[in-house]
Design an enzyme around this catalytic site. Structure first.
Site, PDB file in Angstrom:
ATOM      1  N   ARG A  12       0.820  -1.222   0.000  1.00 10.17           N
ATOM      2  CA  ARG A  12       0.000   0.000   0.000  1.00 10.17           C
ATOM      3  C   ARG A  12       0.847   1.262   0.000  1.00 10.17           C
ATOM      4  O   ARG A  12       1.988   1.253   0.444  1.00 10.17           O
ATOM      5  CB  ARG A  12      -0.828   0.054   1.290  1.00 10.17           C
ATOM      6  N   ARG A  18      -6.133  -1.981   2.071  1.00 10.44           N
ATOM      7  CA  ARG A  18      -5.568  -3.226   1.524  1.00 10.44           C
ATOM      8  C   ARG A  18      -6.375  -3.672   0.301  1.00 10.44           C
ATOM      9  O   ARG A  18      -5.830  -4.213  -0.642  1.00 10.44           O
ATOM     10  CB  ARG A  18      -5.549  -4.315   2.596  1.00 10.44           C
ATOM     11  N   ASN A  25      -2.827  -7.549  -7.075  1.00  8.47           N
ATOM     12  CA  ASN A  25      -2.349  -8.728  -6.339  1.00  8.47           C
ATOM     13  C   ASN A  25      -3.197  -9.983  -6.581  1.00  8.47           C
ATOM     14  O   ASN A  25      -2.681 -11.108  -6.481  1.00  8.47           O
ATOM     15  CB  ASN A  25      -2.272  -8.414  -4.845  1.00  8.47           C
ATOM     16  N   ASP A  81      -0.571  -9.307  13.120  1.00  6.84           N
ATOM     17  CA  ASP A  81      -1.586  -8.710  14.006  1.00  6.84           C
ATOM     18  C   ASP A  81      -1.368  -9.185  15.446  1.00  6.84           C
ATOM     19  O   ASP A  81      -1.535  -8.420  16.398  1.00  6.84           O
ATOM     20  CB  ASP A  81      -3.001  -9.092  13.536  1.00  6.84           C
ATOM     21  N   HIS A 108      -7.729  -9.878   8.171  1.00  6.36           N
ATOM     22  CA  HIS A 108      -6.522  -9.051   8.213  1.00  6.36           C
ATOM     23  C   HIS A 108      -6.737  -7.731   7.468  1.00  6.36           C
ATOM     24  O   HIS A 108      -6.110  -7.465   6.454  1.00  6.36           O
ATOM     25  CB  HIS A 108      -5.329  -9.825   7.620  1.00  6.36           C
TER      26      HIS A 108
HETATM   27  N1  LIG Z   1      -0.181 -10.385   5.756  1.00  2.61           N
HETATM   28  C1  LIG Z   1       0.451  -9.373   6.324  1.00  2.61           C
HETATM   29  O1  LIG Z   1       0.425  -9.218   7.550  1.00  2.61           O
HETATM   30  C2  LIG Z   1       1.251  -8.424   5.506  1.00  2.61           C
HETATM   31  C3  LIG Z   1       1.118  -8.414   4.148  1.00  2.61           C
HETATM   32  N2  LIG Z   1       1.873  -7.579   3.395  1.00  2.61           N
HETATM   33  C4  LIG Z   1       1.662  -7.638   1.947  1.00  2.61           C
HETATM   34  O2  LIG Z   1       2.750  -8.339   1.357  1.00  2.61           O
HETATM   35  C5  LIG Z   1       2.916  -7.881   0.022  1.00  2.61           C
HETATM   36  C6  LIG Z   1       4.358  -7.474  -0.205  1.00  2.61           C
HETATM   37  O3  LIG Z   1       4.668  -6.353   0.593  1.00  2.61           O
HETATM   38  P1  LIG Z   1       6.174  -5.836   0.721  1.00  2.61           P
HETATM   39  O4  LIG Z   1       7.090  -6.998   0.928  1.00  2.61           O
HETATM   40  O5  LIG Z   1       6.170  -4.739   1.701  1.00  2.61           O
HETATM   41  O6  LIG Z   1       6.380  -5.269  -0.769  1.00  2.61           O
HETATM   42  P2  LIG Z   1       7.749  -5.162  -1.608  1.00  2.61           P
HETATM   43  O7  LIG Z   1       7.431  -4.281  -2.785  1.00  2.61           O
HETATM   44  O8  LIG Z   1       8.875  -4.807  -0.710  1.00  2.61           O
HETATM   45  O9  LIG Z   1       8.003  -6.638  -2.101  1.00  2.61           O
HETATM   46  C7  LIG Z   1       7.115  -7.272  -2.995  1.00  2.61           C
HETATM   47  C8  LIG Z   1       7.907  -8.305  -3.746  1.00  2.61           C
HETATM   48  O10 LIG Z   1       6.988  -8.984  -4.600  1.00  2.61           O
HETATM   49  C9  LIG Z   1       7.664  -9.229  -5.825  1.00  2.61           C
HETATM   50  N3  LIG Z   1       6.688  -9.436  -6.896  1.00  2.61           N
HETATM   51  C10 LIG Z   1       5.867  -8.522  -7.464  1.00  2.61           C
HETATM   52  N4  LIG Z   1       5.131  -9.105  -8.420  1.00  2.61           N
HETATM   53  C11 LIG Z   1       5.475 -10.416  -8.453  1.00  2.61           C
HETATM   54  C12 LIG Z   1       5.069 -11.530  -9.234  1.00  2.61           C
HETATM   55  N5  LIG Z   1       4.160 -11.384 -10.196  1.00  2.61           N
HETATM   56  N6  LIG Z   1       5.630 -12.716  -8.982  1.00  2.61           N
HETATM   57  C13 LIG Z   1       6.553 -12.853  -8.011  1.00  2.61           C
HETATM   58  N7  LIG Z   1       7.002 -11.827  -7.256  1.00  2.61           N
HETATM   59  C14 LIG Z   1       6.463 -10.635  -7.480  1.00  2.61           C
HETATM   60  C15 LIG Z   1       8.501  -7.981  -6.042  1.00  2.61           C
HETATM   61  O11 LIG Z   1       9.556  -8.236  -6.936  1.00  2.61           O
HETATM   62  C16 LIG Z   1       9.007  -7.709  -4.621  1.00  2.61           C
HETATM   63  O12 LIG Z   1      10.207  -8.413  -4.366  1.00  2.61           O
HETATM   64  C17 LIG Z   1       1.945  -6.721  -0.164  1.00  2.61           C
HETATM   65  O13 LIG Z   1       0.781  -7.178  -0.784  1.00  2.61           O
HETATM   66  C18 LIG Z   1       1.659  -6.297   1.257  1.00  2.61           C
HETATM   67  O14 LIG Z   1       0.438  -5.630   1.383  1.00  2.61           O
HETATM   68  C19 LIG Z   1       2.819  -6.769   3.931  1.00  2.61           C
HETATM   69  C20 LIG Z   1       2.990  -6.733   5.283  1.00  2.61           C
HETATM   70  C21 LIG Z   1       2.174  -7.508   6.191  1.00  2.61           C
HETATM   71  O1  LIG Z   2      -0.880  -2.626   6.143  1.00  9.17           O
HETATM   72  C1  LIG Z   2      -0.407  -3.115   5.103  1.00  9.17           C
HETATM   73  O2  LIG Z   2      -0.665  -2.702   3.973  1.00  9.17           O
HETATM   74  C2  LIG Z   2       0.508  -4.290   5.243  1.00  9.17           C
HETATM   75  C3  LIG Z   2      -0.052  -5.197   6.234  1.00  9.17           C
HETATM   76  O3  LIG Z   2      -0.918  -6.007   5.951  1.00  9.17           O
HETATM   77  C4  LIG Z   2       0.292  -4.972   7.636  1.00  9.17           C
HETATM   78  O4  LIG Z   2       1.292  -4.314   7.930  1.00  9.17           O
HETATM   79  O5  LIG Z   2      -0.440  -5.482   8.492  1.00  9.17           O
END
Ligand SMILES: NC(=O)C1=CN([C@@H]2O[C@H](COP(=O)(O)OP(=O)(O)OC[C@H]3O[C@@H](n4cnc5c(N)ncnc54)[C@H](O)[C@@H]3O)[C@@H](O)[C@H]2O)C=CC1
Ligand SMILES: O=C([O-])CC(=O)C(=O)O
Length: 244
Positions: A12, A18, A25, A81, A108
């Site tokens: 984001r 989200r 995504n 969380d 989430h």
């Molecule tokens: N479940 C949770 O608690 C959390 C979820 N997230 C989510 O995780 C995701 C990634 O976030 P960040 O790591 O901060 O982003 P980031 O931009 O640092 O990393 C994303 C990675 O995904 C890769 N990527 C993009 N498109 C792709 C594809 N088609 N195939 C394979 N790899 C691909 C990119 O090359 C990059 O390495 C986001 O959707 C974010 O919202 C982030 C933090 C917490």
């Molecule tokens: O807030 C976001 O976009 C990433 C995430 O899911 C988190 O940090 O919990």
């Protein structure tokens, strides 16, 4: 391949929810899950990519289409969380976060993140102001980070910590360790919704038991109704993306 972790996707920017990530995504998660169905259909999948409330149903639909769906092996990662909840509650109680256990149920995103402060261990009591403060802080922890990073992404390092902690729990379950219990967003009969986050017991086959929510107070029951309303729409959006 025993375990696949999916963190791929766009994060984001300030002002986004989200759900605003869905358009990009959803397709990424679909493609990766088609690959999993082909290459390692028996792997446990830890799904991190947002919006988790929709990407987990997307993954389930892809696996169903491929004939490989096993609800025990698909887990949306809500561990961050719990990490946040344990940290913020520990601050209020003056304890070490490692000694605190806060169940966080629902989903989430925003109001779907439902910390059960009445079930905190060690047992404790909060006043109404503390309950409001903690609930809001836990529900908005991700947004707080996104705003602080001001366009440079979302919680990356704390997510890495939470992902490792969760993957480690899954692997210990697969190894046969007893008593591995964590919160996760999984196929569930705990509510009328097909997916819901609650405590689950992890074992050799993945999710071996989905725990019920336990007794909720009035504040939590209100929160649950709000959470279910938003969750239902997010789940349906994910399902429709594949079935369309
Ligand atoms: N479940 C949770 O608690 C959390 C979820 N997230 C989510 O995780 C995701 C990634 O976030 P960040 O790591 O901060 O982003 P980031 O931009 O640092 O990393 C994303 C990675 O995904 C890769 N990527 C993009 N498109 C792709 C594809 N088609 N195939 C394979 N790899 C691909 C990119 O090359 C990059 O390495 C986001 O959707 C974010 O919202 C982030 C933090 C917490
Ligand atoms: O807030 C976001 O976009 C990433 C995430 O899911 C988190 O940090 O919990």
């Amino acid at each position: 391949m025993d375990l696949v972790i999916i963190p791929a996707g766009v994060p984001r920017k300030p002002g986004m929810t989200r759900d605003d990530l869905f358009n990009i995504n959803a397709g990424i998660v679909k493609t990766l899950c088609e690959g999993i169905a082909k290459c390692c259909p028996n792997a446990i999948v830890n799904l991190i990519s947002n919006p988790v409330n929709s990407t987990v149903p997307i993954a389930a639909e892809v696996f169903k289409k491929a004939g490989t769906f096993d609800p025990k092996r698909l887990l949306g990662v809500t561990m961050l969380d719990v990490v946040r909840a344990n940290t913020f509650v520990a601050e209020v109680l003056g304890l070490d976060p490692r000694d605190v256990d806060v169940p966080v149920v629902g989903g989430h995103a925003g109001v779907t993140i439902l910390p059960l402060l009445s079930q905190v261990k060690p047992p404790c009591a909060f006043n109404a102001k503390e309950i409001d403060y903690l609930t809001n802080r836990i529900q908005n922890g991700g947004t707080e980070v996104v705003e602080a990073k001001a366009g440079a992404g979302s919680a990356t390092l704390s997510m890495a910590y939470a992902a490792v902690k969760f993957a480690d729990a899954c692997l210990r379950g697969l190894r046969g360790d007893a008593g591995i219990i964590q919160c996760a967003f999984v196929a569930s009969q705990v509510t009328e919704l097909p997916f819901f986050a609650s405590k689950v017991r992890l074992g050799r086959s993945g999710v071996e038991e989905v725990h019920p929510l336990g007794p909720l107070n009035e504040y939590e029951r209100d929160g649950l109704e709000k959470a279910k309303k938003e969750l239902e729409a997010s789940i349906q959006k994910g399902v429709s993306f594949i079935r369309k």
